[in-house]
Scaffold this motif. Structure first.
Motif, PDB file in Angstrom:
ATOM      1  N   LEU A  72       0.831  -1.207   0.000  1.00  0.00           N
ATOM      2  CA  LEU A  72       0.000   0.000   0.000  1.00  0.00           C
ATOM      3  C   LEU A  72       0.865   1.256   0.000  1.00  0.00           C
ATOM      4  CD1 LEU A  72      -2.777  -1.030   2.585  1.00  0.00           C
ATOM      5  CD2 LEU A  72      -2.994  -0.953   0.098  1.00  0.00           C
ATOM      6  N   LYS A  73       1.956   1.201   0.744  1.00  0.00           N
ATOM      7  CA  LYS A  73       2.879   2.348   0.785  1.00  0.00           C
ATOM      8  C   LYS A  73       3.457   2.607  -0.599  1.00  0.00           C
ATOM      9  CE  LYS A  73       7.017   3.933   3.260  1.00  0.00           C
ATOM     10  NZ  LYS A  73       8.015   3.560   4.303  1.00  0.00           N
ATOM     11  N   LYS A  74       3.799   1.552  -1.313  1.00  0.00           N
ATOM     12  CA  LYS A  74       4.326   1.692  -2.669  1.00  0.00           C
ATOM     13  C   LYS A  74       3.291   2.315  -3.598  1.00  0.00           C
ATOM     14  CE  LYS A  74       6.566  -0.952  -6.362  1.00  0.00           C
ATOM     15  NZ  LYS A  74       7.040  -2.298  -6.789  1.00  0.00           N
ATOM     16  N   GLN A  75       2.004   1.930  -3.399  1.00  0.00           N
ATOM     17  CA  GLN A  75       0.912   2.538  -4.170  1.00  0.00           C
ATOM     18  C   GLN A  75       0.775   4.018  -3.860  1.00  0.00           C
ATOM     19  OE1 GLN A  75      -2.457  -0.986  -4.594  1.00  0.00           O
ATOM     20  NE2 GLN A  75      -2.834   0.687  -3.226  1.00  0.00           N
ATOM     21  N   GLY A  76       1.011   4.345  -2.573  1.00  0.00           N
ATOM     22  CA  GLY A  76       0.833   5.715  -2.109  1.00  0.00           C
ATOM     23  C   GLY A  76      -0.551   5.992  -1.572  1.00  0.00           C
ATOM     24  N   HIS A  77      -1.365   4.951  -1.421  1.00  0.00           N
ATOM     25  CA  HIS A  77      -2.712   5.114  -0.890  1.00  0.00           C
ATOM     26  C   HIS A  77      -3.280   3.746  -0.515  1.00  0.00           C
ATOM     27  CE1 HIS A  77      -5.220   3.378  -4.138  1.00  0.00           C
ATOM     28  NE2 HIS A  77      -4.139   3.605  -4.859  1.00  0.00           N
ATOM     29  N   GLY A  78      -4.393   3.783   0.221  1.00  0.00           N
ATOM     30  CA  GLY A  78      -5.095   2.553   0.575  1.00  0.00           C
ATOM     31  C   GLY A  78      -5.285   2.416   2.072  1.00  0.00           C
ATOM     32  N   SER A  79      -6.241   1.572   2.443  1.00  0.00           N
ATOM     33  CA  SER A  79      -6.551   1.326   3.857  1.00  0.00           C
ATOM     34  C   SER A  79      -6.374  -0.144   4.195  1.00  0.00           C
ATOM     35  CB  SER A  79      -7.996   1.741   4.165  1.00  0.00           C
ATOM     36  OG  SER A  79      -8.176   3.131   4.025  1.00  0.00           O
ATOM     37  N   LEU A  80      -5.795  -0.399   5.361  1.00  0.00           N
ATOM     38  CA  LEU A  80      -5.702  -1.744   5.908  1.00  0.00           C
ATOM     39  C   LEU A  80      -6.582  -1.791   7.153  1.00  0.00           C
ATOM     40  CD1 LEU A  80      -4.569  -4.604   6.324  1.00  0.00           C
ATOM     41  CD2 LEU A  80      -2.577  -3.552   7.456  1.00  0.00           C
TER      42      LEU A  80
ATOM     43  N   ASP B 116       0.971   3.754  12.940  1.00  0.00           N
ATOM     44  CA  ASP B 116       1.811   4.915  13.275  1.00  0.00           C
ATOM     45  C   ASP B 116       2.964   5.053  12.281  1.00  0.00           C
ATOM     46  OD1 ASP B 116       0.194   5.376  15.457  1.00  0.00           O
ATOM     47  OD2 ASP B 116       1.559   4.447  16.900  1.00  0.00           O
ATOM     48  N   SER B 117       3.511   3.918  11.847  1.00  0.00           N
ATOM     49  CA  SER B 117       4.643   3.963  10.923  1.00  0.00           C
ATOM     50  C   SER B 117       4.240   4.438   9.531  1.00  0.00           C
ATOM     51  CB  SER B 117       5.296   2.573  10.815  1.00  0.00           C
ATOM     52  OG  SER B 117       4.515   1.681  10.026  1.00  0.00           O
ATOM     53  N   MET B 118       2.943   4.388   9.239  1.00  0.00           N
ATOM     54  CA  MET B 118       2.464   4.755   7.905  1.00  0.00           C
ATOM     55  C   MET B 118       1.976   6.202   7.807  1.00  0.00           C
ATOM     56  SD  MET B 118       2.796   2.278   5.755  1.00  0.00           S
ATOM     57  CE  MET B 118       3.418   0.592   5.900  1.00  0.00           C
ATOM     58  N   VAL B 119       2.022   6.922   8.900  1.00  0.00           N
ATOM     59  CA  VAL B 119       1.580   8.319   8.867  1.00  0.00           C
ATOM     60  C   VAL B 119       2.406   9.102   7.839  1.00  0.00           C
ATOM     61  CG1 VAL B 119       1.438  10.470  10.176  1.00  0.00           C
ATOM     62  CG2 VAL B 119       0.740   8.317  11.231  1.00  0.00           C
ATOM     63  N   GLY B 120       1.706   9.811   6.965  1.00  0.00           N
ATOM     64  CA  GLY B 120       2.373  10.614   5.955  1.00  0.00           C
ATOM     65  C   GLY B 120       2.660   9.890   4.657  1.00  0.00           C
ATOM     66  N   THR B 121       2.310   8.599   4.589  1.00  0.00           N
ATOM     67  CA  THR B 121       2.574   7.826   3.372  1.00  0.00           C
ATOM     68  C   THR B 121       1.352   7.702   2.468  1.00  0.00           C
ATOM     69  OG1 THR B 121       1.954   5.681   4.330  1.00  0.00           O
ATOM     70  CG2 THR B 121       4.231   6.425   4.664  1.00  0.00           C
ATOM     71  N   GLY B 122       0.186   8.120   2.977  1.00  0.00           N
ATOM     72  CA  GLY B 122      -1.048   7.934   2.232  1.00  0.00           C
ATOM     73  C   GLY B 122      -1.779   6.658   2.611  1.00  0.00           C
ATOM     74  N   VAL B 123      -1.181   5.869   3.518  1.00  0.00           N
ATOM     75  CA  VAL B 123      -1.770   4.601   3.937  1.00  0.00           C
ATOM     76  C   VAL B 123      -2.478   4.777   5.279  1.00  0.00           C
ATOM     77  CG1 VAL B 123      -1.336   2.186   4.503  1.00  0.00           C
ATOM     78  CG2 VAL B 123       0.004   3.314   2.729  1.00  0.00           C
ATOM     79  N   HIS B 124      -3.686   4.249   5.361  1.00  0.00           N
ATOM     80  CA  HIS B 124      -4.525   4.345   6.562  1.00  0.00           C
ATOM     81  C   HIS B 124      -4.690   2.956   7.150  1.00  0.00           C
ATOM     82  CE1 HIS B 124      -8.973   4.254   7.908  1.00  0.00           C
ATOM     83  NE2 HIS B 124      -8.262   4.682   8.930  1.00  0.00           N
TER      84      HIS B 124
END
Length: 251
Positions: free
Chosen positions: A131-139, A173-181
């Motif tokens: 998801l981080k590579k995509q730049g968006h998405g929710s887990l 927390d590690s994904m804050v600012g990456t576009g991943v929720h």
């Protein structure tokens, strides 16, 4: 990618035989989610779930996936992300186990922990990076109120969910600012096939009710969802009950 109204267009379910996952997928398919990947161990139930979602207009692919087979996770999940842009991933697999029997057999206890925690860490890390590579998405991670404080009646299951819960929070927390929720969902007793035959507890709920809260949480960008919401206050109180008293509670 989400459509112009912000509705997810694609969904990957890890644990495609889960009642909560199926309720969520059903509601999303009935809205505007058009591509669904149902990942799980091959079974007639998984195929039936896929067939039902197709009747709602979704394009559905069944993906062989075993939460316990962590060595295979990277290959299986990478293939999905190489094929499609994924808006929402629902991590819904888990086993309840049998506390009385699992206490007597370390291998059984380890099997519960392996699926609920190790399997989730493995797939969660892979999904998070994709998801981080995509730049968006929710887990969306299905945890449990049992994660809040281990009880004598189910401390093996509860401890595995506590590990999962802490992992998911840290991943978020590690994904804050990456576009991943990342959203952690903490249901109480849910009337599903996994709990069939067990006595319902106060504030018990249904898969459909949990699914509604998941969809609302996604829309709001929530980081934690309690199901039902009253558990937020119940568990806040239970966390502070002195241990000698907590041991005597009928739980």
């Amino acid at each position: 990618m989400k459509d112009s109204l912000g509705a997810p267009q694609s969904l990957l379910v890890l644990g495609g035989s889960s009642d909560i996952a199926m309720s969520t997928a059903r509601k999303m398919a009935a809205a505007r989610t058009k591509k669904i990947y149902l990942a799980g161990r091959p079974s007639q139930r998984l195929e039936d779930n896929a067939a039902e979602l197709r009747t709602l207009g979704a394009t559905v692919e069944v993906v062989p996936f075993d939460a316990a087979a962590t060595d295979d996770h990277d290959k299986v999940l990478s293939q999905v992300f190489a094929t499609d842009d994924i808006d929402v991933v629902l991590l819904a697999f888990g086993v309840l186990g049998d506390q009385a029997e699992d206490e007597k057999d370390p291998a059984r206890a380890v099997a519960v922990a392996h699926v609920n925690y190790t399997g989730a860490v493995s797939s969660g890390i892979i999904v998070g990076q994709a998801l981080k590579k995509q730049g968006h998405g929710s887990l969306v991670v299905l945890s449990s109120v049992a994660a809040e404080r281990a009880r004598r009646a189910n401390f093996i299951y509860g401890s595995s969910k506590a590990g999962l819960d802490a992992f998911a929070q840290g991943l978020g927390d590690s994904m804050v600012g990456t576009g991943v929720h990342v959203m952690v969902v903490r249901p109480g007793f849910v009337d599903t096939k996994m709990t069939q035959g067990k006595e319902k507890t106060p504030l018990s709920t249904t898969p459909d009710a949990v699914a509604d809260l998941i969809i609302t949480g996604l829309r709001r960008g929530s980081h934690t969802v309690w199901a039902p919401g009253a558990f937020r206050y119940v568990m806040s109180g239970l966390r502070h009950v002195p241990r000698p008293l907590f041991r005597r509670l009928p739980m």
